[in-house]
Write a protein that holds these residues in place. Structure first.
Motif, PDB file in Angstrom:
ATOM      1  N   ALA A  29       0.836  -1.097   0.030  1.00  0.00           N
ATOM      2  CA  ALA A  29       0.012  -0.035   0.183  1.00  0.00           C
ATOM      3  C   ALA A  29       0.884   1.359   0.161  1.00  0.00           C
ATOM      4  N   ARG A  30       2.051   1.282   0.928  1.00  0.00           N
ATOM      5  CA  ARG A  30       2.931   2.342   0.710  1.00  0.00           C
ATOM      6  C   ARG A  30       3.642   2.538  -0.527  1.00  0.00           C
ATOM      7  N   ALA A  31       3.997   1.456  -1.374  1.00  0.00           N
ATOM      8  CA  ALA A  31       4.325   1.333  -2.553  1.00  0.00           C
ATOM      9  C   ALA A  31       3.796   2.152  -3.510  1.00  0.00           C
ATOM     10  N   GLN A  32       2.387   1.947  -3.445  1.00  0.00           N
ATOM     11  CA  GLN A  32       1.550   2.674  -4.461  1.00  0.00           C
ATOM     12  C   GLN A  32       1.263   4.018  -4.135  1.00  0.00           C
ATOM     13  N   LEU A  33       1.231   4.263  -2.834  1.00  0.00           N
ATOM     14  CA  LEU A  33       1.147   5.661  -2.441  1.00  0.00           C
ATOM     15  C   LEU A  33       2.297   6.510  -3.021  1.00  0.00           C
ATOM     16  N   LEU A  34       3.316   5.965  -2.687  1.00  0.00           N
ATOM     17  CA  LEU A  34       4.961   6.447  -3.086  1.00  0.00           C
ATOM     18  C   LEU A  34       4.677   6.426  -4.721  1.00  0.00           C
TER      19      LEU A  34
END
Length: 149
Positions: A29-34
């Motif tokens: 999820a963090r990777a997608q946000l980044l």
């Protein structure tokens, strides 16, 4: 604690929203946000390190950045995004090297190494001596870096 920082205007409402979306989420999820808005997260993290001095908060944000970069070191390029040209993305980490806390020093050092390694090269039309990130100090040699510590 993030809400307290917003109440005291140390982070913005937008920053709080970003933190709520990012904090305590799985890496995917963090990777997608980044991928979607990486420079905004970098700006937020650097702003927190610049404006907030509570040791636990600094350690936590450094850990977030460290995880972000250790999971994908190419994300260090986000610190040199054109939208951050007005930010001195090196300054908070350089300042934190002077802290007496080994965790803060170690994470700051490693993060700085990733950020410096990801600097745009001169051939990209950007001067590769710190100006790419809006740094006020121009670091051109290893000797200058070590002298600055």
């Amino acid at each position: 604690p993030w809400e307290t920082y917003m109440t005291t205007k140390l982070i913005s409402a937008t920053g709080l929203q970003h933190l709520r979306r990012y904090d305590k989420k799985p890496e995917s999820a963090r990777a997608q946000l980044l991928d979607e808005d990486g420079p905004a997260y970098v700006h937020l993290f650097v702003s927190i390190l610049r404006d907030i001095f509570k040791e636990e908060t600094v350690e936590y944000v450094l850990a977030l950045i460290y995880e972000m970069l250790s999971e994908n070191p190419t994300r260090a390029r986000l610190f040199h995004d054109k939208s951050l040209a007005h930010e001195d993305t090196y300054e908070p980490f350089l300042r934190l090297l002077w802290k007496g806390n080994w965790f803060i020093q170690e994470k700051s050092c490693k993060i700085l190494a990733w950020i410096i390694r990801a600097r745009p090269k001169s051939g990209d039309g950007v001067i590769a001596n710190g100006e790419a990130s809006g740094s006020k100090k121009q670091i051109t040699t290893l000797h200058d870096v070590l002298k600055g510590l």
